[in-house]
Design a protein around this motif. Structure first.
Motif, mmCIF file in Angstrom:
data_model
loop_
_atom_site.group_PDB
_atom_site.id
_atom_site.type_symbol
_atom_site.label_atom_id
_atom_site.label_comp_id
_atom_site.label_asym_id
_atom_site.label_seq_id
_atom_site.Cartn_x
_atom_site.Cartn_y
_atom_site.Cartn_z
ATOM 1 N N HIS A 249 0.868 -1.180 0.000
ATOM 2 C CA HIS A 249 0.000 0.000 0.000
ATOM 3 C C HIS A 249 0.901 1.224 0.000
ATOM 4 O O HIS A 249 1.642 1.471 0.959
ATOM 5 C CB HIS A 249 -0.912 0.007 1.227
ATOM 6 C CG HIS A 249 -1.918 1.124 1.215
ATOM 7 N ND1 HIS A 249 -1.619 2.396 1.626
ATOM 8 C CD2 HIS A 249 -3.214 1.157 0.809
ATOM 9 C CE1 HIS A 249 -2.686 3.176 1.492
ATOM 10 N NE2 HIS A 249 -3.667 2.447 1.001
ATOM 11 N N ILE A 250 0.864 2.000 -1.095
ATOM 12 C CA ILE A 250 1.754 3.136 -1.284
ATOM 13 C C ILE A 250 0.922 4.386 -1.497
ATOM 14 O O ILE A 250 0.128 4.468 -2.430
ATOM 15 C CB ILE A 250 2.679 2.919 -2.499
ATOM 16 C CG1 ILE A 250 3.513 1.649 -2.322
ATOM 17 C CG2 ILE A 250 3.577 4.137 -2.714
ATOM 18 C CD1 ILE A 250 4.232 1.214 -3.577
ATOM 19 N N ASP A 251 1.106 5.365 -0.626
ATOM 20 C CA ASP A 251 0.416 6.653 -0.738
ATOM 21 C C ASP A 251 1.497 7.724 -0.768
ATOM 22 O O ASP A 251 2.086 8.071 0.261
ATOM 23 C CB ASP A 251 -0.527 6.851 0.454
ATOM 24 C CG ASP A 251 -1.356 8.120 0.348
ATOM 25 O OD1 ASP A 251 -0.987 9.010 -0.451
ATOM 26 O OD2 ASP A 251 -2.370 8.237 1.057
ATOM 27 N N THR A 252 1.785 8.231 -1.956
ATOM 28 C CA THR A 252 2.923 9.131 -2.071
ATOM 29 C C THR A 252 2.649 10.233 -3.088
ATOM 30 O O THR A 252 1.765 10.117 -3.938
ATOM 31 C CB THR A 252 4.197 8.345 -2.474
ATOM 32 O OG1 THR A 252 5.329 9.223 -2.444
ATOM 33 C CG2 THR A 252 4.064 7.761 -3.862
ATOM 34 N N GLY A 253 3.404 11.306 -2.986
ATOM 35 C CA GLY A 253 3.236 12.421 -3.906
ATOM 36 C C GLY A 253 4.169 13.556 -3.549
ATOM 37 O O GLY A 253 5.079 13.408 -2.723
ATOM 38 N N THR A 254 3.923 14.720 -4.146
ATOM 39 C CA THR A 254 4.776 15.880 -3.937
ATOM 40 C C THR A 254 3.935 17.144 -3.954
ATOM 41 O O THR A 254 2.997 17.271 -4.746
ATOM 42 C CB THR A 254 5.835 15.990 -5.054
ATOM 43 O OG1 THR A 254 6.564 14.770 -5.147
ATOM 44 C CG2 THR A 254 6.801 17.136 -4.764
ATOM 45 N N ARG A 255 4.293 18.090 -3.093
ATOM 46 C CA ARG A 255 3.632 19.400 -3.055
ATOM 47 C C ARG A 255 4.705 20.466 -3.257
ATOM 48 O O ARG A 255 5.698 20.519 -2.518
ATOM 49 C CB ARG A 255 2.936 19.585 -1.709
ATOM 50 C CG ARG A 255 2.107 20.860 -1.596
ATOM 51 C CD ARG A 255 1.240 20.787 -0.344
ATOM 52 N NE ARG A 255 0.393 21.970 -0.213
ATOM 53 C CZ ARG A 255 0.559 22.910 0.713
ATOM 54 N NH1 ARG A 255 1.555 22.805 1.591
ATOM 55 N NH2 ARG A 255 -0.256 23.938 0.775
ATOM 56 N N ILE A 256 4.518 21.312 -4.274
ATOM 57 C CA ILE A 256 5.483 22.367 -4.582
ATOM 58 C C ILE A 256 4.772 23.712 -4.526
ATOM 59 O O ILE A 256 3.752 23.914 -5.188
ATOM 60 C CB ILE A 256 6.123 22.163 -5.969
ATOM 61 C CG1 ILE A 256 6.793 20.772 -6.056
ATOM 62 C CG2 ILE A 256 7.156 23.264 -6.243
ATOM 63 C CD1 ILE A 256 7.351 20.453 -7.426
ATOM 64 N N ILE A 257 5.318 24.629 -3.728
ATOM 65 C CA ILE A 257 4.726 25.946 -3.521
ATOM 66 C C ILE A 257 5.617 26.988 -4.184
ATOM 67 O O ILE A 257 6.785 27.164 -3.813
ATOM 68 C CB ILE A 257 4.581 26.271 -2.020
ATOM 69 C CG1 ILE A 257 3.917 25.095 -1.270
ATOM 70 C CG2 ILE A 257 3.799 27.559 -1.837
ATOM 71 C CD1 ILE A 257 2.525 24.771 -1.751
ATOM 72 N N GLN A 258 5.072 27.710 -5.167
ATOM 73 C CA GLN A 258 5.834 28.701 -5.916
ATOM 74 C C GLN A 258 5.569 30.096 -5.340
ATOM 75 O O GLN A 258 4.529 30.703 -5.577
ATOM 76 C CB GLN A 258 5.443 28.641 -7.398
ATOM 77 C CG GLN A 258 5.773 27.283 -8.032
ATOM 78 C CD GLN A 258 5.234 27.169 -9.449
ATOM 79 O OE1 GLN A 258 4.072 26.880 -9.639
ATOM 80 N NE2 GLN A 258 6.098 27.410 -10.440
ATOM 81 N N ASN A 259 6.549 30.588 -4.583
ATOM 82 C CA ASN A 259 6.386 31.861 -3.870
ATOM 83 C C ASN A 259 7.181 33.003 -4.470
ATOM 84 O O ASN A 259 7.293 34.065 -3.845
ATOM 85 C CB ASN A 259 6.796 31.684 -2.398
ATOM 86 C CG ASN A 259 5.806 30.855 -1.608
ATOM 87 O OD1 ASN A 259 4.615 30.847 -1.912
ATOM 88 N ND2 ASN A 259 6.292 30.154 -0.597
ATOM 89 N N ALA A 260 7.752 32.808 -5.661
ATOM 90 C CA ALA A 260 8.593 33.845 -6.270
ATOM 91 C C ALA A 260 8.407 33.822 -7.784
ATOM 92 O O ALA A 260 7.935 32.836 -8.344
ATOM 93 C CB ALA A 260 10.060 33.605 -5.898
ATOM 94 N N PRO A 261 8.788 34.898 -8.470
ATOM 95 C CA PRO A 261 8.616 34.952 -9.921
ATOM 96 C C PRO A 261 9.601 34.045 -10.661
ATOM 97 O O PRO A 261 10.675 33.724 -10.142
ATOM 98 C CB PRO A 261 8.873 36.425 -10.251
ATOM 99 C CG PRO A 261 9.744 36.922 -9.154
ATOM 100 C CD PRO A 261 9.306 36.168 -7.923
ATOM 101 N N ASN A 262 9.189 33.639 -11.873
ATOM 102 C CA ASN A 262 10.030 32.836 -12.767
ATOM 103 C C ASN A 262 10.428 31.486 -12.175
ATOM 104 O O ASN A 262 11.509 30.967 -12.464
ATOM 105 C CB ASN A 262 11.283 33.631 -13.180
ATOM 106 C CG ASN A 262 10.943 34.858 -13.995
ATOM 107 O OD1 ASN A 262 10.271 34.770 -15.020
ATOM 108 N ND2 ASN A 262 11.380 36.029 -13.519
ATOM 109 N N THR A 263 9.588 30.936 -11.335
ATOM 110 C CA THR A 263 9.861 29.612 -10.786
ATOM 111 C C THR A 263 9.239 28.542 -11.684
ATOM 112 O O THR A 263 8.273 28.786 -12.402
ATOM 113 C CB THR A 263 9.300 29.471 -9.363
ATOM 114 O OG1 THR A 263 7.902 29.770 -9.376
ATOM 115 C CG2 THR A 263 10.012 30.420 -8.413
ATOM 116 N N LYS A 264 9.812 27.335 -11.599
ATOM 117 C CA LYS A 264 9.320 26.203 -12.378
ATOM 118 C C LYS A 264 9.163 24.994 -11.462
ATOM 119 O O LYS A 264 10.058 24.695 -10.658
ATOM 120 C CB LYS A 264 10.276 25.870 -13.520
ATOM 121 C CG LYS A 264 10.395 26.969 -14.569
ATOM 122 C CD LYS A 264 11.353 26.572 -15.673
ATOM 123 C CE LYS A 264 11.486 27.685 -16.708
ATOM 124 N NZ LYS A 264 12.438 27.339 -17.791
#
Length: 386
Positions: A249-264
């Motif tokens: 049982h695998i529950d996984t992922g990613t959260r990315i928060i973009q707090n500045a300009p020109n971020t990817k």
């Protein structure tokens, strides 16, 4: 998420002696480690760290520009690491973070020198050996300005039937212009539970590339790292390859928060179930413009099992560019027929498609680790064609 009872694990009394020469490790343990991407005989590394149950058994650096220490020693040497220790992770986030804060067994502190380009990877291993071991780890990585570092972390249990729990906290700090490539390969046991908690911050012009590979059975794993892109031009890219055999049982992922300009921000996951359950999550939040983000979740169901893809896009300002692509299904019959028309039998055609689907070339891994992962994919093909 399944309920985990911490009383099922031993959090005291599982200490081990220092291992001066890692090549002296028993052959069976070496085999488990190599399947987690750790080669204890390797010479082409800048530093090596190894934790067994509750003890740091080996730690050493071959490069003057990268500091690698046991986290407990680093806390003593640097007066508690006030700028880094529990600055990103909340001690009270859940029962696992509280338990790790109250009873820390070890983990690594890695820091580069400003401007240093560390050519060889840092190799670390977090190993569960004693049955029913509960391992509390806290890792801190600091990539100083304009420096570059690749860490390969292998997490493994002593054997396939192993029972135990790994509870790891990790805090990543990528300073201005820094680059961190972090590759994690898991090789747990069928009765092992895993609860990593990871938070990172990337400053101006910095980048974090995270590669995650899990191709062996694990009882229950839940992971959802959060990365903050706080500087202009910061980049985060997550690549994952997951296989869930029956019983996993695998529950996984990613959260990315973009707090500045020109971020990817980008997350790419390839998942296969051969009987187990995979919940594949992704969340990108754009709080500044211009900002670009993309989530890609692709899943194959082979011989039963369940895949649940959960992509989330959240824009809080006008002008953000966020997108996602998600698909869960089976191998297309026309793809099999196409390859069969060119001389392959059905099993060969299926194996070729699976290998292509689980392609990890984009991760830029060292050749030896790439070869080992390819070998595991071949074993998966063989099992599926039986």
């Amino acid at each position: 998420m399944k309920k985990i009872d911490l009383n099922d694990f031993k959090f005291d009394g599982l200490e081990h002696a220092v291992i001066e020469d890692l090549s002296s490790i028993e052959t069976e343990e070496k085999e488990q480690l190599i399947m987690a991407g750790v080669d204890v005989d390797a010479k082409d590394v800048s530093a090596t760290f190894m934790q067994v149950d509750h003890s740091n058994v080996h730690c050493g650096s071959n490069d003057k520009d990268v500091e690698v220490m046991d986290i407990k020693k680093a806390l003593e040497k640097y007066d508690g690491l006030p700028d880094y220790f529990f600055k990103l992770i909340d001690k009270d986030k859940d029962e696992f973070t509280r338990n790790a804060a109250d009873n820390l067994h070890g983990g690594y502190f890695v820091r580069t020198k400003k401007g240093a380009k560390i050519e060889k990877p840092v190799q670390s291993c977090l190993f569960l050996k004693a049955e029913n071991s509960g391992q509390n780890i806290h890792n801190i990585v600091v990539v100083e300005e304009d420096s570059e570092l690749h860490i390969i972390t292998g997490c493994a249990a002593a054997h396939d039937k192993f029972s135990g729990g790994h509870f790891g906290l990790s805090e990543f700090y990528v300073k201005k212009g820094g680059k961190l490539t972090f590759t994690m390969v898991h090789n747990w046991g069928e009765n092992t539970v895993v609860r990593p908690r990871t938070v990172g911050v990337v400053e101006e012009g910095g980048s974090l590339i995270n590669n995650y590979v899990l191709m062996k059975r694990v009882k229950d794993l839940q992971s959802y790292p959060t990365i903050f892109l706080n500087g202009e031009g910061a980049v985060a890219r997550f690549n994952s390859v997951l296989v869930a055999p029956e019983g996993s049982h695998i529950d996984t992922g990613t959260r990315i928060i973009q707090n500045a300009p020109n971020t990817k921000a980008e997350t790419i996951s390839r998942t296969i179930t051969t009987g187990g359950t995979i919940i594949s999550r992704g969340h990108i939040q754009g709080n500044h413009v211009p900002a670009r983000g993309h989530i890609e979740c692709q899943g194959l169901i082979l011989g039963g099992g369940r895949i649940h893809a959960v992509p989330e896009l959240e824009g809080t300002v006008e002008g953000v560019e966020l997108s996602h692509e998600a698909a869960v299904g089976k191998i297309a019959q026309e793809e099999i027929e196409y390859l069969m028309a060119r001389g392959m039998d059905e099993d060969e055609a299926t194996s070729t498609i699976v290998r292509g689907f689980l392609n990890v070339d984009i991760m830029g891994l060292p050749a030896k680790l790439q070869k080992e992962i390819d070998k595991q994919i071949e074993e998966l093909d063989a099992n599926e064609s039986m």
